[in-house]
Design a protein around this motif. Sequence first.
Motif, PDB file in Angstrom:
ATOM      1  N   GLY A 195      -1.336  -5.207  -8.601  1.00 49.53           N
ATOM      2  CA  GLY A 195      -0.228  -5.270  -7.661  1.00 49.53           C
ATOM      3  C   GLY A 195      -0.602  -5.324  -6.201  1.00 49.53           C
ATOM      4  O   GLY A 195       0.238  -5.625  -5.347  1.00 49.53           O
ATOM      5  N   SER A 196      -1.880  -5.017  -5.869  1.00 53.40           N
ATOM      6  CA  SER A 196      -2.261  -5.012  -4.459  1.00 53.40           C
ATOM      7  C   SER A 196      -3.768  -5.164  -4.315  1.00 53.40           C
ATOM      8  O   SER A 196      -4.527  -5.012  -5.275  1.00 53.40           O
ATOM      9  CB  SER A 196      -1.800  -3.719  -3.774  1.00 53.40           C
ATOM     10  OG  SER A 196      -2.466  -2.602  -4.322  1.00 53.40           O
ATOM     11  N   LEU A 197      -4.181  -5.445  -3.091  1.00 48.02           N
ATOM     12  CA  LEU A 197      -5.591  -5.530  -2.718  1.00 48.02           C
ATOM     13  C   LEU A 197      -5.907  -4.352  -1.809  1.00 48.02           C
ATOM     14  O   LEU A 197      -5.235  -4.148  -0.795  1.00 48.02           O
ATOM     15  CB  LEU A 197      -5.863  -6.844  -1.979  1.00 48.02           C
ATOM     16  CG  LEU A 197      -7.268  -7.049  -1.409  1.00 48.02           C
ATOM     17  CD1 LEU A 197      -8.274  -7.256  -2.535  1.00 48.02           C
ATOM     18  CD2 LEU A 197      -7.294  -8.247  -0.468  1.00 48.02           C
ATOM     19  N   ALA A 198      -6.909  -3.547  -2.141  1.00 54.96           N
ATOM     20  CA  ALA A 198      -7.294  -2.385  -1.330  1.00 54.96           C
ATOM     21  C   ALA A 198      -8.469  -2.741  -0.441  1.00 54.96           C
ATOM     22  O   ALA A 198      -9.467  -3.287  -0.918  1.00 54.96           O
ATOM     23  CB  ALA A 198      -7.650  -1.202  -2.223  1.00 54.96           C
ATOM     24  N   ALA A 199      -8.361  -2.433   0.854  1.00 61.12           N
ATOM     25  CA  ALA A 199      -9.413  -2.777   1.812  1.00 61.12           C
ATOM     26  C   ALA A 199      -9.371  -1.808   2.984  1.00 61.12           C
ATOM     27  O   ALA A 199      -8.466  -0.960   3.080  1.00 61.12           O
ATOM     28  CB  ALA A 199      -9.235  -4.214   2.301  1.00 61.12           C
ATOM     29  N   LEU A 200     -10.355  -1.937   3.874  1.00 60.02           N
ATOM     30  CA  LEU A 200     -10.396  -1.107   5.078  1.00 60.02           C
ATOM     31  C   LEU A 200      -9.472  -1.692   6.154  1.00 60.02           C
ATOM     32  O   LEU A 200      -8.615  -2.514   5.858  1.00 60.02           O
ATOM     33  CB  LEU A 200     -11.832  -0.999   5.580  1.00 60.02           C
ATOM     34  CG  LEU A 200     -12.836  -0.354   4.618  1.00 60.02           C
ATOM     35  CD1 LEU A 200     -14.220  -0.254   5.264  1.00 60.02           C
ATOM     36  CD2 LEU A 200     -12.368   1.029   4.157  1.00 60.02           C
ATOM     37  N   GLU A 201      -9.678  -1.310   7.420  1.00 61.76           N
ATOM     38  CA  GLU A 201      -8.779  -1.674   8.497  1.00 61.76           C
ATOM     39  C   GLU A 201      -8.731  -3.192   8.740  1.00 61.76           C
ATOM     40  O   GLU A 201      -9.625  -3.921   8.329  1.00 61.76           O
ATOM     41  CB  GLU A 201      -9.165  -0.943   9.790  1.00 61.76           C
ATOM     42  CG  GLU A 201     -10.531  -1.312  10.331  1.00 61.76           C
ATOM     43  CD  GLU A 201     -11.610  -0.365   9.867  1.00 61.76           C
ATOM     44  OE1 GLU A 201     -12.424   0.043  10.703  1.00 61.76           O
ATOM     45  OE2 GLU A 201     -11.660  -0.056   8.662  1.00 61.76           O
ATOM     46  N   PRO A 202      -7.684  -3.688   9.423  1.00 57.85           N
ATOM     47  CA  PRO A 202      -7.505  -5.134   9.621  1.00 57.85           C
ATOM     48  C   PRO A 202      -8.679  -5.830  10.307  1.00 57.85           C
ATOM     49  O   PRO A 202      -8.930  -7.004  10.048  1.00 57.85           O
ATOM     50  CB  PRO A 202      -6.238  -5.213  10.490  1.00 57.85           C
ATOM     51  CG  PRO A 202      -5.478  -3.980  10.144  1.00 57.85           C
ATOM     52  CD  PRO A 202      -6.530  -2.924   9.919  1.00 57.85           C
ATOM     53  N   SER A 223      -3.349  -2.996   0.711  1.00 59.12           N
ATOM     54  CA  SER A 223      -3.242  -1.559   0.960  1.00 59.12           C
ATOM     55  C   SER A 223      -4.421  -1.135   1.828  1.00 59.12           C
ATOM     56  O   SER A 223      -5.574  -1.317   1.440  1.00 59.12           O
ATOM     57  CB  SER A 223      -3.272  -0.779  -0.360  1.00 59.12           C
ATOM     58  OG  SER A 223      -2.195  -1.149  -1.190  1.00 59.12           O
ATOM     59  N   GLU A 224      -4.136  -0.593   3.001  1.00 60.89           N
ATOM     60  CA  GLU A 224      -5.203  -0.170   3.915  1.00 60.89           C
ATOM     61  C   GLU A 224      -5.643   1.245   3.587  1.00 60.89           C
ATOM     62  O   GLU A 224      -4.836   2.184   3.619  1.00 60.89           O
ATOM     63  CB  GLU A 224      -4.721  -0.251   5.357  1.00 60.89           C
ATOM     64  CG  GLU A 224      -5.788   0.126   6.366  1.00 60.89           C
ATOM     65  CD  GLU A 224      -5.314  -0.022   7.802  1.00 60.89           C
ATOM     66  OE1 GLU A 224      -5.850   0.686   8.675  1.00 60.89           O
ATOM     67  OE2 GLU A 224      -4.395  -0.827   8.041  1.00 60.89           O
TER      68      GLU A 224
END
Length: 301
Positions: A195-202, A223-224
Motif C-alpha cells: 500500500g505504500s513506499l517507506a523512505a527517508l526525508e524528501p 511514508s516518510e
Amino acid sequence: MDLSSIEIFLAVASDRSVTKAAKAVGRVPSNVTTRIQQLEEDLGTYLFSRDGKKMTLTREGETFLVYANRLVALALEARQAVRPLAPSGTLRVGTMESTAASRLPAALTQFNQMWPDVSLHLTMGASRDLARDVLADALDCALIARPPKTMREEDLDFDAELKALEMETVFVEELLIVLPSGHPAIKSAADLRVGSLAALEPGCTYRRIAENWARKSSDLPTSELGSYHAILASVATGNTAGVMPRSVLDLMHWPTAVQTHQLGPVETLLVYRKDDCPSAFNAFHEVLGATKGRDVRLVAN
C-alpha cells in the motif's frame, strides 16, 4: 605484491564486482581483473570465487582481507609519519545516514587515531541539503548520493549545484526495494502488492530514485520515516515496500526474511568547494581513500 594491487583487492572485496571496483579505483575493468589474477598467482591461491559477474571471497580471501586492511592502514600511517606539518583545527563533514553507518566507521576511527588534534564535526542529512551546506560554507565537505543522469536532467537546479563543487566518486551503492518476505518477485513497480513506499526525508536521493521508479507504473504514496530500522519494521507489517542501499541492509542483520529488487548502482560522491578547504581536509581525503575498500562486514563486527 604491491600496495596498489592490495587496494584493488579491497575494492573488489567491498563491491563484489570487478566493474564497480574499477569505477571506484579509477581503472578499467580489464586492468582490475589482471591485477587480481596477478595477486592470486603471487599468493598461490584463489582469493575470489567467480559466479558470473559476482565476486565472492573464498576462505583464503577472507583471511587475506584482514592482512590487506592492516597493510593499507600501515602504509597510510607511514606516509603521514614523515610529513613535517600535521593537520589541525576543525573539519566539518556532512554525510548521509546510510554512509555513516556502513562506510565511514573505519575511516573515522583511522582518522582519529592518526590526527587526534583535529576536531571532526559530523553532520547527518539528505544529499541535497548537504550539497547546499557545502556551497554555503556551513560544511567543508560532504558525502552525498548522486542522482542518475536522467533525474539530473529533470532537476537542473541540483545539477547546477553539483557542478559548482569539486566532486569524486568514493563508493558505489546497490540500491534496493525491500519487500515483505511473502511478496512475489517483481519486475517493475506495477507488480507491487503493497500500500505504500517507506523512505527517508524528501531530500534523500535514494527516496527520489525510488519514487521516480514507482511512478512510472504505479501510484504508491510515500511514508516518510526517520531511520532505516523504522523502514524495515514497516516492511515487516506486510503492506509496505522500503528503499535502502544493500550495504545498510547487510549491516542490520534483520531477524526476519525480506525480498529485494535491485534498482541499480548509485554513486556516493565526496563534494567540496574549489580551492577552499581547511588543512585537515587533505588528511581526511587520504584516509577516506585508503579505507574505502574495506568490507562493510568488518564494520558490523
